[in-house]
Design an enzyme around this catalytic site. Structure first.
Site, short mmCIF file in Angstrom:
data_model
loop_
_atom_site.label_atom_id
_atom_site.label_comp_id
_atom_site.label_asym_id
_atom_site.label_seq_id
_atom_site.Cartn_x
_atom_site.Cartn_y
_atom_site.Cartn_z
N THR A 218 37.47 33.94 38.96
CA THR A 218 37.79 35.41 38.50
C THR A 218 38.46 35.38 37.27
O THR A 218 39.08 34.44 36.54
CB THR A 218 38.68 36.03 39.45
OG1 THR A 218 39.96 35.29 39.52
CG2 THR A 218 38.30 35.57 41.20
N ASP B 200 47.07 43.35 43.89
CA ASP B 200 48.04 44.35 43.32
C ASP B 200 49.66 43.79 44.33
O ASP B 200 49.68 43.95 45.31
CB ASP B 200 47.97 45.83 43.47
CG ASP B 200 48.79 46.54 42.68
OD1 ASP B 200 49.86 46.05 42.35
OD2 ASP B 200 48.31 47.48 42.22
#
Lengths: 435, 259
Positions: free
Chosen positions: B234, B159
């Site tokens: 990912t 984040d």
């Protein structure tokens, strides 16, 4: 049920925050300091008189509750810090404040390195800051040496911070059950990044830590916490050596309804000079618990409780290396429902705080009566703020109840039921739950 | 609770059937500062590996005895593993290494759990070395790993927390690197990647400033088979690639303190 209790605490606690009264004895027994609220009271044991503090550091005086006080190892320096975000460093020969440091956040712990070179303090966000004091005590130092952050516990309240006896490590305890042992590098201004170990085992907040050692031998760490335990650690390797459950012992002493509040957190611990004994202050316990500490067998065992009168529940303990007196104090920073502005504290002394008081003669340590206190009324007046505290015992008891709630609120994680959390989520406007 | 029902419908289903992401939707961000309400091991001794890696810890043996060198330990940690793409990729690349994903969002963790169970069921003998745990790794890393236990740590597409006042929520910071260095062995490698240039610079500068990490030369990282997975394995990485975005990597080695 627990939910209700937490909510109740939130309501009754309100905006008022209480800080416990603190006591610190000069390592060589020259003086004793008591902090209650923003007041710092010092008594000179050599001159037998109250000390009037002076300040030429250019900073203000404490304006809010003092949360931490500490003498340096040789007693030359003293530091006080608290909710007003000020860290004040005092020279103890003149009791003159030589340095006032302004922190960005409220300060919850303070320590002075063993050689007196550095003062470290921790704020309520878990960051540990370091300032250099300089050899001569500050006058020649440039005044712009600002505190630097050297390490941190991630967003946790630091409850206690101590330097190891050999000065190689700095130990910090937090509300998230952790004790961290950090190597103090040669140039700590660049940060203390190497973690020696974590001492993990407490199942609630850690409230206090203290180093203890055999003379010239290895040192160990003691800790007390909200889980009603005192623990002994091999801090170099982060190994738990022994745990003493104080809850069971206290349970036998208190009346049944008193133990039900479940709040027997360890408030403070204080080992003897030779490491053979540990004094433990426990919330709700009127007295001081003594534990035998066998550093050879690495065992902690219950010895006895030195009981005091019903309303006397110590909030802080201290002893000096030279004298075998255990200083205890009780009090809190605010007075609820009280018109008087006088911040009263109660001070008591337990003599013969040394190796195995049960062996040898029949002498069992008891608390000194006010009339037996060294320096008598002069000392009590200086440190308690008033002599006829006896009348105010009820007030003190209510203060302690409020203090307990306040400490609990600050350090214990709130537990919400699944339902309540779901309800809170529903109130959030960024999350829509389908009907 | 509608979503909970959905999770059951999409998750536990047939043996070996992969869970469907649509039933595990979660907010993209989670506040790492808030108090946690999930169980946390008091110390690494309490981490029950038999629950995570049943093939390595057959029932009956009970908990792994600490100090026993023969007992396998977790060696890789993927911090903020998201939907678990990297773990799945690494699992076959290092079939004998135990690795764990750590994720704060409960539904995402559930998804990864189901995904691993489904993979194990449909590929017998494979994927027994990966697992996932719901935790806040910014607060509880030392509760899971002993000193010098890990040889690789991954921080993929964390984040960004753009606002300056939220920088302390970033998963890479000088303070937190102390703890990562503590759980990593000397010589261990920390991998970071992001598609946010500002965060990439932040992570690199933290690692460069930290005395316990040193940059790994580019030739060396090129030869590392793990590096390729950072951007391809990912879900976040694939999304960035789809949109033709740029990525910023910082790969550093844990070193001992020089003073």
């Amino acid at each position: 049920m627990e939910d209700a209790a937490v909510e109740e605490a939130e309501v009754s606690g309100g905006a008022a925050e209480f800080a416990p009264a603190l006591v610190a004895a000069h390592p060589l027994g020259r003086s004793v300091a008591v902090a209650v609220g923003p007041e710092l009271r010092v008594f000179d044991l050599k001159a037998s008189s109250a000390v009037s503090l002076s300040d030429n550091s250019g900073g203000g005086s404490h304006s809010d509750a003092i949360r931490a006080i500490s003498f340096s190892a040789n007693g030359a320096l003293f530091a006080s810090a608290g909710d007003d975000k000020l860290v004040k460093v005092w020279k103890t020969d003149s009791w003159c404040c030589i340095r006032t440091i302004t922190s960005e956040k409220r300060v919850s712990a303070v320590a002075i390195s063993n050689d007196g070179t550095y003062v470290t303090f921790a704020d309520k966000f878990g960051v540990i800051w370091l300032v250099t004091m300089g050899e001569s005590g500050g006058e020649q130092e440039p005044t712009d040496n600002k505190p630097v952050s050297i390490f941190g516990h991630y967003c946790s309240i630091i409850t206690s911070m101590k330097f190891s006896p050999d000065g190689r490590f700095i130990a910090t305890a937090d509300r998230d059950f952790k004790i961290r042992i950090t190597s103090l590098p040669k140039k700590p201004l660049r940060g203390a990044h190497e973690i020696q170990s974590f001492c993990l085992g407490h199942t609630d907040f850690v409230s206090c830590i203290a180093f203890t050692c055999l003379s010239e031998g290895p040192s160990f760490l003691l800790s007390g916490g909200g889980d009603s335990t005192v623990r002994l650690w091999d801090y170099i390797n982060g190994c738990l050596l022994d745990t003493c459950q104080v809850r069971d012992k206290v349970g036998e002493l208190l009346e049944p309804n008193e133990t039900e509040d479940n709040n027997l957190s360890v408030a403070d611990i204080c080992p003897t000079n030779d490491g053979s004994l540990v004094a433990v202050a426990i919330q709700s316990l009127n007295g001081v618990m003594l534990l035998a500490c066998d550093l050879i067998a690495k065992k902690l065992s219950f010895l006895k409780v030195v009981t005091t009168e019903k309303c006397y529940i110590p909030t802080s303990l201290s002893s000096s290396f030279s004298a075998d007196l255990l200083w205890t104090v009780m009090g809190a920073s605010n007075m609820p429902n009280q018109a008087t502005s006088q911040l009263c504290t109660r001070l008591k002394i337990i003599p013969h705080f040394k190796k195995d008081p049960l062996a040898g003669c029949d002498h069992v340590p008891t608390v000194l009566e006010d009339s037996e206190v060294p320096h008598g009324e002069k000392l009590l007046l200086a440190l308690q703020g008033s002599l006829d505290i006896a009348k105010q015992e009820e007030v003190l008891a209510s203060v302690l109840a409020a203090l307990k709630v306040s400490m609990h609120k600050m350090l214990v994680k709130k537990h919400y039921s699944e339902e309540r959390r779901e309800q809170r989520k529903r109130g959030r406007n960024d999350k829509k739950i389908k009907k | 609770m509608a979503s909970g029902d959905g999770a059951n419908g999409g998750g536990g289903g047939g043996q070996g059937k992969l869970p469907r992401k649509r039933f595990y939707r979660a907010r993209a961000h989670s506040n790492p500062l808030s108090d946690s309400h999930f169980p946390i091991p008091i110390s690494p001794d309490e981490v029950d590996l038999s629950q995570h890696y049943p093939r390595y810890f057959p029932s009956g043996e009970g908990e792994a005895r600490q100090g026993d060198a023969a007992v396998p330990r977790i060696r890789f940690a993927d911090v903020g593993c998201g939907f678990g793409g990297l773990l799945v990729g690494l699992s076959t690349l290092f079939p004998d290494t135990l690795m764990i994903g750590m994720e704060l969002r409960d539904k995402v963790t559930e998804y990864v759990k189901e995904r691993i169970l489904a993979l194990r069921a449909s590929n017998p003998g494979k994927y027994d070395n990966i697992s996932v745990v719901r935790t806040n790794s910014m607060k509880y890393i030392p509760n899971y790993f002993r000193k010098a236990q890990l040889s690789k740590m991954f921080f993929l597409f964390p984040d960004p927390h753009f606002k300056e006042k939220n920088h302390r929520r970033r998963v890479i910071s000088m303070q937190l690197l102390d703890e990562y260095a503590y759980v990593m062995e000397v010589g261990g490698i920390i991998y970071t990647i992001t598609d946010v240039e500002e965060l990439g610079e932040w992570m690199r500068s933290c690692l460069e400033k930290h005395p316990l990490f040193e940059a790994i030369p580019e030739e060396e990282t090129k030869a590392d088979p793990v590096v390729k997975l950072l951007s391809t394995a990912t879900e976040e990485g694939q999304k960035v690639a789809r949109n033709g975005g740029q990525t910023f990597q910082a790969i550093f080695r844990r070193i001992s303190l020089q003073e």
